[in-house]
Design an enzyme around this catalytic site. Structure first.
Site, mmCIF file in Angstrom:
data_model
loop_
_atom_site.group_PDB
_atom_site.id
_atom_site.type_symbol
_atom_site.label_atom_id
_atom_site.label_comp_id
_atom_site.label_asym_id
_atom_site.label_seq_id
_atom_site.Cartn_x
_atom_site.Cartn_y
_atom_site.Cartn_z
ATOM 1 N N HIS A 273 0.825 -1.211 0.000
ATOM 2 C CA HIS A 273 0.000 0.000 0.000
ATOM 3 C C HIS A 273 0.858 1.260 0.000
ATOM 4 O O HIS A 273 0.389 2.329 0.386
ATOM 5 C CB HIS A 273 -0.930 0.007 1.217
ATOM 6 C CG HIS A 273 -1.953 -1.088 1.179
ATOM 7 N ND1 HIS A 273 -2.491 -1.655 2.318
ATOM 8 C CD2 HIS A 273 -2.539 -1.742 0.144
ATOM 9 C CE1 HIS A 273 -3.369 -2.591 1.984
ATOM 10 N NE2 HIS A 273 -3.396 -2.665 0.673
ATOM 11 N N HIS A 274 2.119 1.144 -0.441
ATOM 12 C CA HIS A 274 2.969 2.340 -0.447
ATOM 13 C C HIS A 274 2.458 3.363 -1.454
ATOM 14 O O HIS A 274 2.723 4.557 -1.327
ATOM 15 C CB HIS A 274 4.428 1.965 -0.745
ATOM 16 C CG HIS A 274 4.710 1.623 -2.166
ATOM 17 N ND1 HIS A 274 4.314 0.422 -2.730
ATOM 18 C CD2 HIS A 274 5.338 2.305 -3.156
ATOM 19 C CE1 HIS A 274 4.685 0.389 -3.996
ATOM 20 N NE2 HIS A 274 5.313 1.513 -4.291
ATOM 21 N N LYS B 73 -2.619 -2.724 -7.991
ATOM 22 C CA LYS B 73 -2.866 -3.107 -9.384
ATOM 23 C C LYS B 73 -2.362 -4.521 -9.619
ATOM 24 O O LYS B 73 -1.257 -4.868 -9.206
ATOM 25 C CB LYS B 73 -2.115 -2.145 -10.321
ATOM 26 C CG LYS B 73 -2.494 -2.317 -11.781
ATOM 27 C CD LYS B 73 -3.758 -1.556 -12.087
ATOM 28 C CE LYS B 73 -4.231 -1.756 -13.505
ATOM 29 N NZ LYS B 73 -4.822 -3.080 -13.735
ATOM 30 N N LYS C 68 7.500 -4.700 -10.019
ATOM 31 C CA LYS C 68 7.372 -4.386 -11.439
ATOM 32 C C LYS C 68 6.924 -2.939 -11.636
ATOM 33 O O LYS C 68 7.499 -2.193 -12.428
ATOM 34 C CB LYS C 68 6.359 -5.344 -12.065
ATOM 35 C CG LYS C 68 6.199 -5.240 -13.556
ATOM 36 C CD LYS C 68 5.136 -6.213 -14.055
ATOM 37 C CE LYS C 68 5.500 -7.637 -13.744
ATOM 38 N NZ LYS C 68 4.506 -8.595 -14.291
ATOM 39 N N LYS D 46 -2.796 -9.020 -6.818
ATOM 40 C CA LYS D 46 -3.078 -10.122 -7.742
ATOM 41 C C LYS D 46 -4.335 -10.837 -7.268
ATOM 42 O O LYS D 46 -4.636 -10.845 -6.073
ATOM 43 C CB LYS D 46 -1.912 -11.123 -7.785
ATOM 44 C CG LYS D 46 -1.810 -11.862 -9.104
ATOM 45 C CD LYS D 46 -1.283 -10.963 -10.202
ATOM 46 C CE LYS D 46 -1.116 -11.696 -11.514
ATOM 47 N NZ LYS D 46 -0.539 -10.831 -12.547
ATOM 48 N N THR E 96 1.860 -6.425 -23.555
ATOM 49 C CA THR E 96 2.917 -7.173 -22.864
ATOM 50 C C THR E 96 3.922 -7.730 -23.866
ATOM 51 O O THR E 96 5.141 -7.613 -23.676
ATOM 52 C CB THR E 96 2.319 -8.301 -22.008
ATOM 53 O OG1 THR E 96 1.331 -7.754 -21.128
ATOM 54 C CG2 THR E 96 3.394 -8.982 -21.179
ATOM 55 N N ASN F 242 -1.316 -14.968 -25.716
ATOM 56 C CA ASN F 242 -1.305 -13.569 -26.140
ATOM 57 C C ASN F 242 0.095 -12.971 -26.102
ATOM 58 O O ASN F 242 0.550 -12.340 -27.060
ATOM 59 C CB ASN F 242 -2.252 -12.756 -25.242
ATOM 60 C CG ASN F 242 -2.309 -11.297 -25.637
ATOM 61 O OD1 ASN F 242 -2.488 -10.961 -26.801
ATOM 62 N ND2 ASN F 242 -2.125 -10.425 -24.667
ATOM 63 N N SER G 77 -2.049 -0.616 -18.936
ATOM 64 C CA SER G 77 -3.178 -0.555 -18.008
ATOM 65 C C SER G 77 -3.195 0.783 -17.271
ATOM 66 O O SER G 77 -4.254 1.358 -17.015
ATOM 67 C CB SER G 77 -3.098 -1.697 -16.992
ATOM 68 O OG SER G 77 -3.576 -2.901 -17.543
#
Length: 478
Positions: A71-72, A77, A101, A113, A201, A240, A369
């Site tokens: 939560h920094h 996401k 990341k 996640k 990606t 993908n 995103s």
């Protein structure tokens, strides 16, 4: 019996332990004290859910997770995957990787996640919709989703369809929320998605590896010529990410000599056309049997072929202590999450292989995103305000130059010069800039510390420093 149970438990928690090992290895090269490092490493919130869904004439109890690692920065996401292999350890590991990341590519999110423990092939679209909507409702109940809280995205086994179900469910439970479309990314363009998200990606993998291949010193050390053209590439996974990575390498002049899927691998030293292979798979159900290509005895044999670049774009831990000594690639680009174990890292580092880590290289998805999330918050399509102005200005400048010089450019060049940037142009440009900047940040960290032997450790150092600085600025640690 107890020993077997302990071994099974150890294997079950292997992925998150691998992430922690990599973190600890890098932490010694940072300035942060132990307490701050423990906070950065820990998962802040783990939500495990079990809920009933009617499937045909019976009721299935569905197991699902959402993990908020850090939560920094808010929102958190991370994608949501549908797989019968989903477990708490895997989701925690992937959430942690998302934190690092996002930090590396300078995207202002904390890592998260999600996962639903199902095989989507076993359910009808109607049943999958029920499961997805119920999962979303559970996240809303516990405040685990929202444009300023936690923003899911597609992952393994999910796509635009599932994201549109999540959006619709969220908006029905939060009516009138002006920024509600930012509660999830990876949506169809018609529902607030951004152009370029599907290939993001794979394109990011291409941009990152292309930039590495342009670094003359690194290529000289590997005995390779700078540039992409002519390089032999092996890609594992034709989903993908793998398909788009292979496609962009092929279009740039590289030779994609081998493509690997779960049911087989095909090889052609002269190169394969990924589009033709994809068409063959759609027609036959498999890449095996593709004309003008040799089928390998085992699909994993493709990983051990002589090549310049190996791109594992499937699942985690495919390169391990058992097969790492047989790997002949000079560059490994981790398009999947965690395709190498820490033991494999050690073996490959000793061999002088450059491993470009997943936490940087497959960040194209979260980067685009981020662009989609910003689009949803701004409520305007990229390029809408400036495209026509830029085109008119470019035409005017070109006309003035032609008048002064007395020369005319070709119609093809006129169209190219006059072109104003549309949404997809701006998305590609932003992604390319992000991957280039991040690669050189990681590489500089690698060169700065003589004791760092691999790019993964350098990437973790970059991430830890950025997350630590964010906590410090928040004043959480007195």
């Amino acid at each position: 019996m107890a020993k077997a149970k302990a071994l099974a438990q150890e294997q079950h928690y292997n992925f998150f332990h691998s992430v922690e090992q990599s973190f600890d290895k890098a932490a010694q090269f940072t300035k942060w004290e132990k307490g701050i490092l423990e906070q950065i490493k820990a998962c802040n919130a783990v939500y495990r859910i079990k809920f009933p869904v009617r499937v045909g004439n019976s009721i299935d109890v569905i197991e699902a997770y959402r993990v908020q690692h850090s939560h920094h920065k808010l929102p958190c996401k991370g994608g949501i995957r549908f797989s019968d292999e989903v477990n708490q350890d895997e989701v925690m590991a992937l959430a942690a990787l998302m934190t690092y990341k996002c930090a590396i590519v300078n995207v202002p999110f904390g890592g998260a996640k999600g996962g639903i423990k199902i095989n989507p092939r076993n359910y009808t679209p109607f049943q999958l919709e029920n499961i997805t909507r119920r999962y979303t409702a559970e996240l809303v109940k516990k405040n685990f989703i929202g444009p300023g809280i936690d923003v899911p995205a597609p992952d393994y086994g999910t796509g635009e369809r599932e994201m549109s179900w999540i959006l619709d469910t969220y908006m029905s439970l939060r009516p009138g929320e002006i920024d509600g479309y930012g509660c999830v990314t990876g949506k169809p363009v018609s529902q607030g998605g951004v152009r370029g998200r599907t290939e993001a990606t794979g394109l990011g993998v291409f941009y990152g590896l292309r930039e590495l291949c342009n670094v003359k010193e690194d290529m000289k050390r590997l005995g390779l010529e700078p540039g992409i053209e002519g390089k032999k590439v092996v890609v594992q996974g034709m989903g993908n990410v793998g398909y788009h990575a292979a496609k962009y390498f092929h279009e740039a002049g590289a030779k994609v000599i081998c493509l690997i899927e779960w049911d087989g691998a095909i090889f052609n030293p002269k190169g394969l056309n990924p589009d033709a292979v994809l068409k063959h798979r759609k027609e036959t159900g498999s890449i095996v049997g593709f004309p003008d290509a040799k089928s390998l005895k085992k699909n994993t044999d493709g990983l051990e072929l002589e090549c310049d670049i190996l791109i594992p774009a499937a699942l985690e831990n495919v390169i391990h202590a058992g097969n790492a000594p047989k790997i002949k690639a000079k560059i490994i680009g981790e398009a999947a999450n965690g395709p190498l174990t820490p033991e494999a890292d050690e073996v490959l580092a000793k061999k002088g292989v450059i491993v470009v880590p997943d936490m940087f290289l497959n960040a194209g998805g979260v980067t685009v995103s981020y662009f989609e999330w910003l689009k949803n918050l701004s409520h305007v399509r990229y390029g809408r305000l400036g495209k026509r102005f830029d085109e008119n200005m470019n035409i005017h400048i070109l006309g003035q130059i032609e008048e002064l010089t007395g020369k005319k450019v070709s119609e093809k060049e006129r169209k190219f010069i006059a072109h104003g940037a549309d949404e997809v142009d701006l998305v590609y440009s932003g992604l390319e800039e992000t991957m280039h900047t991040a690669l050189h940040e990681v590489r500089e960290k690698f060169m700065e510390h003589k004791k760092i032997r691999d790019m993964r450790t350098a990437a973790y150092v970059c991430a830890i420093d950025k997350v630590g600085a964010a906590y410090e600025q928040l004043g959480i640690f007195p």
